[in-house]
Design an enzyme around this catalytic site. Structure first.
Site, short mmCIF file in Angstrom:
data_model
loop_
_atom_site.label_atom_id
_atom_site.label_comp_id
_atom_site.label_asym_id
_atom_site.label_seq_id
_atom_site.Cartn_x
_atom_site.Cartn_y
_atom_site.Cartn_z
CD GLU A 124 -4.57 -14.59 0.62
OE1 GLU A 124 -4.85 -15.13 1.70
OE2 GLU A 124 -3.66 -13.77 0.51
CD GLU A 135 -5.61 -9.68 0.43
OE1 GLU A 135 -4.76 -9.99 1.30
OE2 GLU A 135 -6.66 -10.29 0.27
C1 BG6 Z 1 -4.51 -12.34 3.15
C2 BG6 Z 1 -5.98 -12.32 3.27
O1 BG6 Z 1 -4.13 -13.60 3.52
O2 BG6 Z 1 -3.71 -11.57 3.95
C3 BG6 Z 1 -6.53 -11.25 4.17
O3 BG6 Z 1 -6.65 -12.36 2.04
C4 BG6 Z 1 -5.57 -11.01 5.31
O4 BG6 Z 1 -7.81 -11.62 4.55
C5 BG6 Z 1 -4.25 -10.54 4.75
O5 BG6 Z 1 -6.07 -10.14 6.25
C6 BG6 Z 1 -3.20 -10.16 5.77
O6 BG6 Z 1 -3.05 -11.13 6.74
P1 BG6 Z 1 -3.23 -10.78 8.27
O7 BG6 Z 1 -3.19 -12.06 8.97
O8 BG6 Z 1 -2.11 -9.88 8.63
O9 BG6 Z 1 -4.56 -10.12 8.38
#
Ligand code: BG6
Length: 476
Positions: free
Chosen positions: A182, A374
């Site tokens: 990201e 993701e």
């Molecule tokens: C993304 C990241 O921003 O979202 C992860 O690459 C992160 O590291 C994921 O964990 C989800 O966000 P959060 O804050 O719910 O963990």
């Protein structure tokens, strides 16, 4: 049952990151890293955003990364669980400070290399392809305190040395690489994103975009090195994705949404097309940003990525009247609250069609294979009286997003694979909580570090196993 549009060999799996799962924060010769300085609780945001300098640990704070879910000691069992679901790909990151504890040493730490070698070999034994991020929200602290992290051009060489070490040490084990997780989050969360802390009176935009330039050059440089070491290596960039919708059809709102999209896509424009986009000169003028570039940079940037990876949790929304008071950063990037969307327990929008929209926009723009690395729902899970977690809400979120991805494939987009976020519960990057769970596997640990760390399969575990076995055909 939906028609399977997923191509043969489509990679199915899940994703973790070292900084949110490994723990063992000083074991195996590892050095302190940025995430190790970010506490849970009320001081978290100031540190994460680079507004407070935290170069020492405070006795009275709890640091979730220090033990995290103890993946460092439990990875054999954890990978076995992923294999049981039928994973063909497993995404994680290498903690830079395990390989180079300070970041500027001439030689790597053999214990760090041994750890990841065994992890990747374990994946391979199960026929799982590792997908490895070189830098996922962690910079060795020594590079922050001594050099100011990515504001300093020297970081390009430190990162290139680290990346070369990884490409050589794990050659034959890892072929899919991502440079920076990201990368655009550097603008929104500068310390966790890139180890940046601001000094009184300086223009934060100048610092952030200069750091971004260094990361972009470093990313292109290591893409070249990866290809030199092994032409089979495939290197991707990684965007925190999700298109901005205009709040209304007012031209000013449409323009605001386009500008917001460009703010994030700027990075991928460089990494996927090999040069600064035409709009950037005007944006830098307006922000009073002057990027210092070396003569060779334009040439280095021409080393573009092989594929474009991205995270997608939700779409975003912008208007010309957007400001601090009417927008919120539910998903790190500030957005208006779209009234047409349902929301998660943490207020993140839920928008499967937005995934199809985002994927179409990205493919139209880059014409490179996409990889959704993701996606997932952060939710509270409770055990029922039978000791089970019946996470139908998670299944439904993932089902709808897999359908949207299938639609994007039917739109003609080449998609390499899908790794859901936090396939096993881990520490949330934004809040530092454990109670914000994404996994198919529950981990017994609470927000304050209590719990046995025991792993338990959730209902979604069995559901995802079926999805993978049917190559995305059986989503019921
Ligand atoms: C993304 C990241 O921003 O979202 C992860 O690459 C992160 O590291 C994921 O964990 C989800 O966000 P959060 O804050 O719910 O963990």
């Amino acid at each position: 049952m939906s028609e399977s549009t997923f191509p043969e060999g489509f990679l199915w799996g899940g994703a973790l990151a070292a900084n949110q799962s490994e723990g063992g924060y000083l074991e195996g010769g590892k050095g302190l890293t940025t995430v190790d300085m970010i506490p849970h609780g009320s001081n978290r945001m100031k540190v994460k955003l680079g507004l407070e300098k935290r170069f020492t640990l405070h006795q009275d704070e709890f640091y979730p990364s220090h033990e995290a879910i103890d993946f460092y000691h439990r990875y054999h069992d954890d990978i076995a669980l992923m294999a049981e679901m039928g994973f063909t790909v497993f995404r994680t990151s290498i903690a830079w400070s395990r390989i180079y504890p300070n970041g500027d040493e001439p030689t790597p730490n053999p214990q760090g290399i041994a750890f990841y070698r065994d992890l990747f070999e374990t994946c391979r034994q199960y026929g799982i392809e590792p997908l490895v991020t070189l830098c996922h929200f962690d910079v060795p602290m020594h590079l922050v305190t001594e050099y100011g992290s990515w504001r300093n051009r020297k970081m390009i060489d430190f990162f290139a040395r680290y990346a070369r070490t990884c490409f050589e040490a794990f050659d034959g084990l890892v072929k899919y690489w991502l440079t920076f997780n990201e990368i655009n989050i550097l603008l929104h969360s500068p310390f966790s994103g890139a180890g940046l802390v601001f000094e009184e009176g300086e223009n934060p935009e100048q610092v952030k975009y200069q750091a971004a330039h260094h990361e972009l050059v470093a990313s292109a440089q290591v893409t070249r090195i990866a290809h030199e070491i092994n032409p089979e290596n495939q290197v991707g960039c990684m965007l925190a994705g999700g298109n901005f919708y205009p709040w209304s059809s007012k031209p000013e709102d449409v323009w605001a949404a386009l500008e917001k999209d460009r703010e994030n896509l700027f990075f991928i424009d460089v990494q996927a097309r090999g040069a600064y986009p035409s709009y950037s000169a005007r944006v830098f003028r307006e922000k009073d940003v002057k990027i210092v570039m070396a003569d060779e940079d334009a040439e280095i940037l021409k080393n573009t990525v092989d594929f474009v990876s991205f995270s997608y949790y939700a779409s975003r929304c912008a208007s010309a009247d957007m400001n601090e008071n009417n927008s919120s950063a539910a998903n790190v990037v500030k957005s208006l609250t779209n009234p047409h969307l349902k929301r998660s327990d943490w207020g993140w929008g839920i928008d499967p069609l937005g995934l199809r929209i985002t994927m179409n926009m990205m493919y139209d723009r880059y014409q490179k294979p996409l990889f959704l690395v993701e996606n997932g729902l952060g939710a509270r899970d409770e055990f029922n009286a039978d000791g089970e977690i019946v996470d139908d809400y998670r299944i439904s979120y993932l089902r709808e997003h897999i359908r949207a991805m299938a639609d994007a494939i039917a739109d003609g987009i080449p998609v390499m694979g899908y790794t859901t976020w936090g396939c096993i519960d881990l520490v949330a990057a934004s809040t530092g909580e454990m109670s914000k769970r994404y996994g198919f596997v529950h981990v017994d640990r609470d927000d304050h570090g209590n719990g046995t760390l025991l792993r338990t399969r959730k209902k979604s575990f069995w559901w995802y196993k079926k999805v993978i076995a049917s190559n995305g055909k059986d989503l019921d």
